[in-house]
Design an enzyme around this catalytic site. Structure first.
Site, PDB file in Angstrom:
ATOM      1  N   SER A 262       0.839  -1.191   0.000  1.00 25.41           N
ATOM      2  CA  SER A 262       0.000   0.000   0.000  1.00 25.41           C
ATOM      3  C   SER A 262       0.877   1.243   0.000  1.00 25.41           C
ATOM      4  CB  SER A 262      -0.888   0.011   1.246  1.00 25.41           C
ATOM      5  OG  SER A 262      -0.092   0.307   2.377  1.00 25.41           O
ATOM      6  N   LYS A 263       0.232   2.380  -0.198  1.00 23.86           N
ATOM      7  CA  LYS A 263       0.958   3.645  -0.198  1.00 23.86           C
ATOM      8  C   LYS A 263       1.654   3.863   1.154  1.00 23.86           C
ATOM      9  CE  LYS A 263       0.147   8.623  -0.832  1.00 23.86           C
ATOM     10  NZ  LYS A 263       1.278   8.928  -0.016  1.00 23.86           N
ATOM     11  N   ARG A 264       0.971   3.399   2.202  1.00 25.09           N
ATOM     12  CA  ARG A 264       1.533   3.583   3.540  1.00 25.09           C
ATOM     13  C   ARG A 264       2.885   2.868   3.701  1.00 25.09           C
ATOM     14  NH1 ARG A 264      -2.275   1.405   7.137  1.00 25.09           N
ATOM     15  NH2 ARG A 264      -3.840   2.001   5.604  1.00 25.09           N
TER      16      ARG A 264
END
Ligand code: GLU
Length: 504
Positions: A262-264
């Site tokens: 994910s972007k995180r």
């Protein structure tokens, strides 16, 4: 393969294209090119509530930057266009109507509140509510209402959805080129919504209708769409259309190997998850891109190719042409592919070595004002000497600043190691030697200085270490004689003098 291969990349313009989306596009591209087929871009923008301005542009730019442009799509070879679903509304309506007429779909008028009540009621009895053959005859739809009642509600413009009537007691065999045959019991399928009273289709109907009319032969997409495959098969069957081949690509996993990337994860471990930089049009938040972070598109492409595919050999470095040649869906794995941000750096380092010094010098120069007045050929020579140690253009300055300016300070540890009591004395002798050299080339410097050291029985470290310290300010960098040659005699002499004065 008999039919002309036609594949499509079908992103929804809901934001920047995630690096996983680029992988999907790449595999479609490779497959198309391998089979001399066509790579189509279709913009799936029927969900207007999630539409983000600029996202389509971003998708096109990303594909272009990666060097995998589409052959057919919005504004290009519009043979089966339009290629934006929002411009194809009429077509979907027509096919939703056709499914209702043939008994494969029906109007449903249940309100969100009533469906919620049913759900809660089921839950309280420990059951799950599914809108399908279990329940559909107890709900408000054109299967339970009389034709007149249905007609009246439609004319009164009541909200409705069109649902697919999924069959009871059928075993479906779904074929996937990567996963083999998948058997599904139709009883577990719900009656998915195909069309809504706002005149828009859902993903499922639009996707199947478009794949059919755009004559798509192979649907290559992410694993997250596998649960939709049964419905898509049923839709093809209901329309009596040929089913295309399907291939669902493995998930891309976090660097730890657990869970979807994910972007995180990128934020946490400091790597981009987007191909190019993206500025959110509403919040103006900027997300980093591989391009702006200094990655070569060749490195990104090479890296992405290995996310779920392998050539079956030890070879890791592949140009795009070589990937086209080697790519085979048979060598795509089912298991998720771990995203390793260090590996992409490794590829970048490799592609850095492949780039010409002249090209690298241009980008290096454009990034540093202090290089404005420096001859590009000189910068290219410097780049040639240091690039072996560089992964990014942004590494160049630290690796090479002393080619452009004298060191401002000397590394403490290096001074301790290289600068001894007798250093000023021997360095002064060396100065005389250097000043007297006429043919100031790296080769001649090397021969002269080395033979001087040998004939005086001084030991190389005693001379070479302080010499390097004077020129670089530390005990690192490429060949000392190359440095001396490039910065020139006057500068070499001046740096040695400065060091003697500062450190003695
Ligand atoms: N619009 C879907 C997406 O955003 C396309 C899925 C498919 O390729 O069928 O990924």
């Amino acid at each position: 393969m008999t039919k002309n291969v036609r594949v499509r990349f079908a992103p929804s313009p809901t934001g920047p294209l995630h690096i996983g989306g680029v992988r999907t596009a790449l595999f479609n591209y490779l497959f198309a090119k391998k089979h001399h087929g066509t790579f189509v871009l279709r913009i799936e923008d029927t969900d207007r509530s999630r539409y983000v301005k600029g996202a389509e542009n971003y998708i096109v730019e990303s594909l272009n930057w990666c060097g995998i442009p589409f052959d057919e799509g919005p504004g290009k070879n519009e043979k089966f266009g339009p290629y934006r679903q929002s411009a194809r509304k009429e077509l979907y309506k027509q096919y939703a109507d056709a499914l209702i007429a043939s008994g494969h779909a029906y109007y449903a008028f249940d309100t969100p509140e009533s469906l919620d009540a049913h759900r809660k009621d089921h839950e309280s009895k420990g059951k799950t509510f599914i809108y399908n053959w279990h329940n559909r005859l107890k709900l408000v739809n054109s299967l339970t209402l009389s034709p007149k009642e249905t007609q009246d509600r439609l004319e009164a413009r009541e909200h409705y959805v069109v649902r697919f009537k999924s069959p009871k007691n059928k075993t479906l065999t779904l074929k996937d080129l990567i996963r083999g045959d998948i058997k599904i019991d139709s009883n577990i399928l719900d009656d998915k919504i195909l069309f809504k009273s706002d005149g828009m289709p859902t993903y499922h109907l639009a996707n199947v209708v478009d794949d059919h009319f755009m004559e798509i032969t192979h649907v290559i997409r992410g694993e997250e769409w596998l649960p939709s495959l049964a419905l898509h098969y049923l839709l093809y069957d209901a329309f009596s259309w040929d089913v295309p081949h399907f291939a669902h690509l493995p998930l891309i996993l976090k660097p730890t190997g657990k869970g979807k990337l994910s972007k995180r994860d990128g934020d946490k471990l400091n790597f981009p998850v987007f191909p190019i930089e993206w500025e959110d049009p509403k919040t103006h938040e900027v997300s980093r891109g591989y391009k702006e972070d200094g990655y070569f598109s060749e490195a990104v492409v090479n890296f992405l190719a290995f996310l779920g595919w392998n050539p079956g050999t030890e070879q890791e470095i592949f140009s795009l042409e070589e990937l086209v040649e080697a790519f085979d869906l048979k060598r795509v794995n089912k298991a998720g592919a771990r995203f390793d941000p260090d590996k992409i750096k490794w590829f970048n380092h490799h592609y850095m070595q492949q780039q010409s010094n002249a090209v690298l010098a241009e980008s290096f120069k454009s990034q540093y004002d202090v290089l404005n007045d420096i001859d590009i050929n000189y910068i290219a020579l410097v780049v040639g000497l240091v690039k072996e140690r560089a992964t990014f253009i942004s590494d160049f300055w630290d690796l090479s600043f002393y080619f452009f300016q004298a060191p401002k300070q000397y590394d403490e540890k290096a001074v301790k190691k290289a600068f001894k009591e007798d250093t000023p004395g021997v360095m002064t002798q060396l100065l005389d030697l250097i000043s007297a050299i006429d043919e100031y080339t790296s080769k001649n410097l090397q021969i002269t200085i080395k033979s001087w050291i040998t004939s005086n029985e001084m030991g190389f470290g005693k001379i070479m270490m302080p010499l390097r310290l004077a020129l670089v300010g530390a005990l690192q960098g490429p060949d000392v004689f190359e440095i001396m040659f490039l910065i020139g005699k006057t500068e070499t002499v001046s740096r040695i003098k400065t060091m003697i004065n500062k450190l003695k």
